[in-house]
Write an enzyme that holds these catalytic residues in place. Structure first.
Site, PDB file in Angstrom:
ATOM      1  N   ARG A  20       0.845  -1.184   0.000  1.00  0.00           N
ATOM      2  CA  ARG A  20       0.000   0.000   0.000  1.00  0.00           C
ATOM      3  C   ARG A  20       0.884   1.238   0.000  1.00  0.00           C
ATOM      4  O   ARG A  20       1.818   1.334   0.798  1.00  0.00           O
ATOM      5  CB  ARG A  20      -0.900   0.020   1.234  1.00  0.00           C
ATOM      6  CG  ARG A  20      -1.881  -1.136   1.335  1.00  0.00           C
ATOM      7  CD  ARG A  20      -2.489  -1.203   2.727  1.00  0.00           C
ATOM      8  NE  ARG A  20      -1.462  -1.482   3.726  1.00  0.00           N
ATOM      9  CZ  ARG A  20      -1.655  -1.373   5.034  1.00  0.00           C
ATOM     10  NH1 ARG A  20      -2.827  -0.974   5.498  1.00  0.00           N
ATOM     11  NH2 ARG A  20      -0.679  -1.648   5.877  1.00  0.00           N
ATOM     12  N   CYS A  34      -3.531   1.005  -8.632  1.00  0.00           N
ATOM     13  CA  CYS A  34      -3.900  -0.421  -8.654  1.00  0.00           C
ATOM     14  C   CYS A  34      -5.384  -0.684  -8.891  1.00  0.00           C
ATOM     15  O   CYS A  34      -5.749  -1.379  -9.841  1.00  0.00           O
ATOM     16  CB  CYS A  34      -3.477  -1.085  -7.330  1.00  0.00           C
ATOM     17  SG  CYS A  34      -1.694  -1.176  -7.110  1.00  0.00           S
ATOM     18  N   GLY A  74      -9.187   5.105  -6.203  1.00  0.00           N
ATOM     19  CA  GLY A  74      -8.316   5.409  -7.333  1.00  0.00           C
ATOM     20  C   GLY A  74      -6.930   4.866  -7.077  1.00  0.00           C
ATOM     21  O   GLY A  74      -6.756   3.842  -6.427  1.00  0.00           O
TER      22      GLY A  74
END
Length: 440
Positions: A152, A258, A255
């Protein structure tokens, strides 16, 4: 496999994080890119990606001589135990992943790869890519392994070093276990499977999260129509261990680099085998609708028409903690505002570049000057620390549209402003005294 010789091709977000972290685990890592200017900057320890801890890892890897950066993959792969493919796989025509960069790398290195060297796909690639790479390689002595990343932005280093799981898939079980062994110092369960299953894990996970976000945005809209509070609703949901607390915050739509491309890619993959993935398609449609709802809220905050309205925007990156603007919902909203004739002034602590359709400033208070409304589009914590009384003095309107439910509503209304969140009851605005002492 201790002290393995690893080549990472691509020094973008995934590649640089992967290379720096593998070096931190004690492996000898060579990172490859085609951009000689970028390679020179990285070799000097200069990291342009905003990612906590990444620059420090790069600096340490360089100092320990476990990490180096070079131009050109062909010479770099000599003697490698594993070659990681971390090149872009953007959305192509019809939503399918564009694998031209992957195929170009394979064409470049196929005949010089050492026997037994594993080719590892780290980039997100469609199911069947490992099989496609094997065909392109045309070599039985080079195994192909799928090892999807689950990083992330904003927490990538922590995600790599403290993963929930490590997924490794190959039709060569020994090769899969050899790659899994590269991570043996990390405390995480290993999922060792076939290549197709490993490739699908990444898409299945990301698309599930996208659907969860679309769902909570729809529930927030329902809360507004029924007079419920999304904060209480999601708190009640999150205590259920089957659901969990993550990805239960409404926002201006999902958004980033990925979710948009992965959802479209999985829909396209499903269509290619005759499956109508209507559930996922609905999540994509809902995400687009969410941005329309946000623009409608902003229009309502300025009296109904955005034509010539002065809108101050706080946040442009797709999420806090990064300077990544790829498929940022904030940019989608600001472009829609500009298309409706609004004058947009924006601030983001990690973005300084000029952007079309708006004026980008370097002080959050500048967005408030003569603004008809302020819109929070990215959840930077510093926005909670603004002097909202001063913001109110600078504005000519009084609307604050908080698309992240980041701000404390009472703080905004105590400043004499009107607060609009997502899925939250609208608190009454506090009437401030006029300069003469008579309530306005």
């Amino acid at each position: 496999m201790s002290g393995a010789r690893i080549v990472v091709i691509g020094t973008g977000y995934v590649g640089l994080t992967t290379g720096a972290c593998l070096a931190a685990l004690g492996h000898q890592v060579t990172c490859v890119d085609v951009d000689d200017v970028k390679v020179a900057r990285l070799a000097a320890g200069r990291v342009d990606i905003l990612e906590p801890g990444l620059e420090e890892l790069v600096t340490r890897g360089l100092a320990a001589r476990r990490l180096r950066f070079v131009v050109g993959a062909r010479a770099a792969v000599a003697g490698a135990d594993a070659v990681y493919l971390c090149v872009p796989t953007p959305m192509g025509a019809g939503g399918a992943a564009d694998l031209r960069a992957v195929e170009a790398v394979i064409a470049e290195i196929a005949d010089v790869l050492p026997a037994g060297c594993a080719v590892v796909t780290k980039s997100t690639v469609p199911v069947g890519t490992a099989q496609r790479i094997r065909a392109l390689l045309g070599r039985d002595d080079v195994p192909v392994v799928a090892n999807p990343e689950f990083l992330r932005e904003g927490t990538a280093v922590a995600d790599f070093m403290h993963p929930d799981r490590i997924v490794v898939g190959s039709d060569d079980d020994a090769a899969a276990r050899r790659i899994a062994d590269l991570y043996r110092d990390l405390s995480a369960p290993n999922v060792i499977t076939d290549a197709a299953s490993a490739e699908l894990v990444k898409y299945a996970a990301n698309c599930f999260l996208a659907m969860k976000l679309s769902y909570v945005n729809a529930i927030a809209e329902l809360c507004e129509r029924l007079g419920a509070d999304i904060v209480s609703v999601t708190e009640g949901m999150g205590h259920d261990r089957r659901i969990g607390r993550s990805f239960l915050k409404p926002g201006p739509g999902w958004g980033g680099s990925c979710l948009p491309k992965d959802t479209h890619a999985l829909v396209q993959v499903a269509e290619s085998v005759g499956f109508d993935f209507s559930l996922l398609t609905a999540a994509i449609v809902e995400n687009i609708a969410q941005r329309d709802r946000i623009v409608a809220k902003i229009a309502g905050a300025v009296g109904g028409s955005l034509a010539a309205a002065r809108i101050g925007v706080l946040g442009l990156a797709f999420k806090a903690g990064t300077n990544d603007l790829r498929d940022s919902p904030a940019l989608s909203v600001t472009s829609m505002l500009a298309a409706h004739g609004a004058e947009v002034t924006a601030y983001d602590p990690a973005v300084r570049e000029a952007l079309p359709g708006m004026t980008v400033v370097d002080d959050p208070y500048q967005v408030a000057k003569d603004a008809d409304a302020i819109v929070v589009l990215t959840e930077w914590a510093e926005f909670t620390k603004l002097d909202w009384g001063y913001v109110a003095d600078l504005m000519q309107g009084d609307g604050v549209v908080d698309t992240r439910n980041l701000l404390e509503p009472r703080t905004i209304t105590d400043a004499g402003l009107s607060y609009v969140g997502l899925g939250r009851p609208r608190p009454a605005r506090v009437a401030l005294p006029s300069p003469s002492g008579v309530a306005s």
